[in-house]
Design an enzyme around this catalytic site. Structure first.
Site, PDB file in Angstrom:
ATOM      1  CG  MET A   1       8.050  -7.342   6.221  1.00  0.00           C
ATOM      2  SD  MET A   1       8.146  -5.844   7.240  1.00  0.00           S
ATOM      3  CE  MET A   1       7.716  -6.540   8.816  1.00  0.00           C
TER       4      MET A   1
ATOM      5  CG  LEU B   1      16.202  -3.785  12.927  1.00  0.00           C
ATOM      6  CD1 LEU B   1      16.012  -4.095  11.451  1.00  0.00           C
ATOM      7  CD2 LEU B   1      15.832  -4.989  13.783  1.00  0.00           C
ATOM      8  CG  ASP B   2      13.418  -0.877  12.547  1.00  0.00           C
ATOM      9  OD1 ASP B   2      13.345  -0.753  11.314  1.00  0.00           O
ATOM     10  OD2 ASP B   2      12.931  -1.838  13.167  1.00  0.00           O
TER      11      ASP B   2
ATOM     12  CG  HIS C   1       9.837   1.055  12.311  1.00  0.00           C
ATOM     13  ND1 HIS C   1      10.000  -0.311  12.149  1.00  0.00           N
ATOM     14  CD2 HIS C   1       9.500   1.247  13.602  1.00  0.00           C
ATOM     15  CE1 HIS C   1       9.780  -0.905  13.316  1.00  0.00           C
ATOM     16  NE2 HIS C   1       9.477   0.017  14.207  1.00  0.00           N
TER      17      HIS C   1
ATOM     18  CG  ASN D   1      12.441   0.946   6.850  1.00  0.00           C
ATOM     19  OD1 ASN D   1      11.681   0.330   6.088  1.00  0.00           O
ATOM     20  ND2 ASN D   1      12.508   0.683   8.146  1.00  0.00           N
TER      21      ASN D   1
ATOM     22  CB  SER E   1      -0.983   0.003   1.175  1.00  0.00           C
ATOM     23  OG  SER E   1      -0.312   0.138   2.396  1.00  0.00           O
TER      24      SER E   1
ATOM     25  CD  GLN F   1      -1.781  10.646   9.506  1.00  0.00           C
ATOM     26  OE1 GLN F   1      -1.050  11.559   9.143  1.00  0.00           O
ATOM     27  NE2 GLN F   1      -3.099  10.740   9.449  1.00  0.00           N
ATOM     28  CD  GLU F   2       3.207   3.126   7.638  1.00  0.00           C
ATOM     29  OE1 GLU F   2       2.672   2.297   6.887  1.00  0.00           O
ATOM     30  OE2 GLU F   2       4.086   2.827   8.474  1.00  0.00           O
TER      31      GLU F   2
ATOM     32  NE  ARG G   1      20.386 -11.775   7.483  1.00  0.00           N
ATOM     33  CZ  ARG G   1      19.072 -11.867   7.422  1.00  0.00           C
ATOM     34  NH1 ARG G   1      18.394 -11.154   6.551  1.00  0.00           N
ATOM     35  NH2 ARG G   1      18.425 -12.677   8.228  1.00  0.00           N
TER      36      ARG G   1
ATOM     37  CD  GLN H   1      -0.779  -0.240   6.443  1.00  0.00           C
ATOM     38  OE1 GLN H   1      -1.709  -0.427   5.678  1.00  0.00           O
ATOM     39  NE2 GLN H   1       0.253  -1.068   6.540  1.00  0.00           N
TER      40      GLN H   1
ATOM     41  CB  SER I   1       9.659   6.905  12.171  1.00  0.00           C
ATOM     42  OG  SER I   1       9.139   7.044  13.472  1.00  0.00           O
TER      43      SER I   1
ATOM     44  CG  LEU J   1      18.205  -4.811   4.145  1.00  0.00           C
ATOM     45  CD1 LEU J   1      17.809  -3.377   3.816  1.00  0.00           C
ATOM     46  CD2 LEU J   1      18.257  -5.653   2.876  1.00  0.00           C
TER      47      LEU J   1
END
Ligand code: GAR
Length: 211
Positions: free
Chosen positions: A91, A145-146, A110, A108, A13, A174-175, A66, A172, A137, A94
């Protein structure tokens, strides 16, 4: 023309919000050149195809570890000469090498008011903690991470008796407003990362970005 590559794992989305922003001019002089998913059945791949964007699945099980997966992913991304790399519900954690390859041009989103609730199940954790305020954010991706510098946040209330679905939908919404905006800033080069800090129009942003 700026090239944007979007990585997804699911519904897409946020990808859709960025596709729409490129076509209606909210994001200017930019095109999404590829959407890449680690999940074959991610609905976001269908959204990409519907918008005539190359939709690519790279299956983790074809790679030994990975680092090998991330190398293959990075090479595929680089074929599209991206100015901006967008993680939109991608998801996977990295590897450091991957993150360094796209340093300063990878964002990203989050679903929490970072630094609160890095990791998973953020909406449930906010509800369980009795928080009355929650949000999302957009941040630069760094090896933590994040943990990269936050650029922009949007806040939403949590009401008594809210379900996780209600909170997710509120966040979402707002995202879909803020992610295209920050993508545009990065594409326009109004936004950079200098010494691990987000810099917008020449000003260092406060640690939690703009709320
Ligand atoms: C978004 O809410 C995003 O914040 C979250 O996944 C959702 C993807 O939705 N990302 C993370 O949790 C990253 N750790 P979408 O596929 O509909 O854009």
């Amino acid at each position: 023309m700026n090239n944007i590559v979007v990585l997804i794992s699911g519904s897409g989305s946020n990808l859709q919000a960025i596709i729409d922003a490129c076509s209606n001019g909210v994001i200017k002089n930019s095109q999404i050149t590829a959407v890449i998913s680690n999940k074959e059945n991610a609905y976001g791949l269908e959204r990409a195809r519907a918008a005539n964007i190359e939709a690519i699945h790279i299956a983790p099980k074809q790679y030994g570890n990975r680092e090998q997966y991330d190398d293959a992913l990075a090479e595929r991304i680089e074929q599209f000469n991206p100015d901006v790399v967008i993680l939109a519900g991608f998801m996977r954690i990295l590897s450091g090498d991957f993150v360094r390859r796209f340093k300063g041009k990878m964002l990203n989103i989050h679903p929490s008011l970072l630094p609160k609730y890095p990791g998973l199940n953020t909406h449930q954790r906010a509800i369980d903690a009795g928080d009355t305020e929650h949000g999302t954010s957009v941040h630069f991706v760094t090896e933590e991470l994040d943990g990269g510098p936050v650029i922009l946040q949007a806040k939403v209330p949590i009401f008594a008796n809210d379900t996780v679905e209600e909170v997710t939908a509120r966040v979402q919404k707002q995202e879909h407003a803020i992610y295209p905006l920050v993508t545009q800033w990065l594409a326009e080069k109004r936004l950079t990362m200098i010494d691990g800090k987000a810099v917008f129009d020449g000003e260092i942003l406060p640690p939690q970005g703009y709320a």
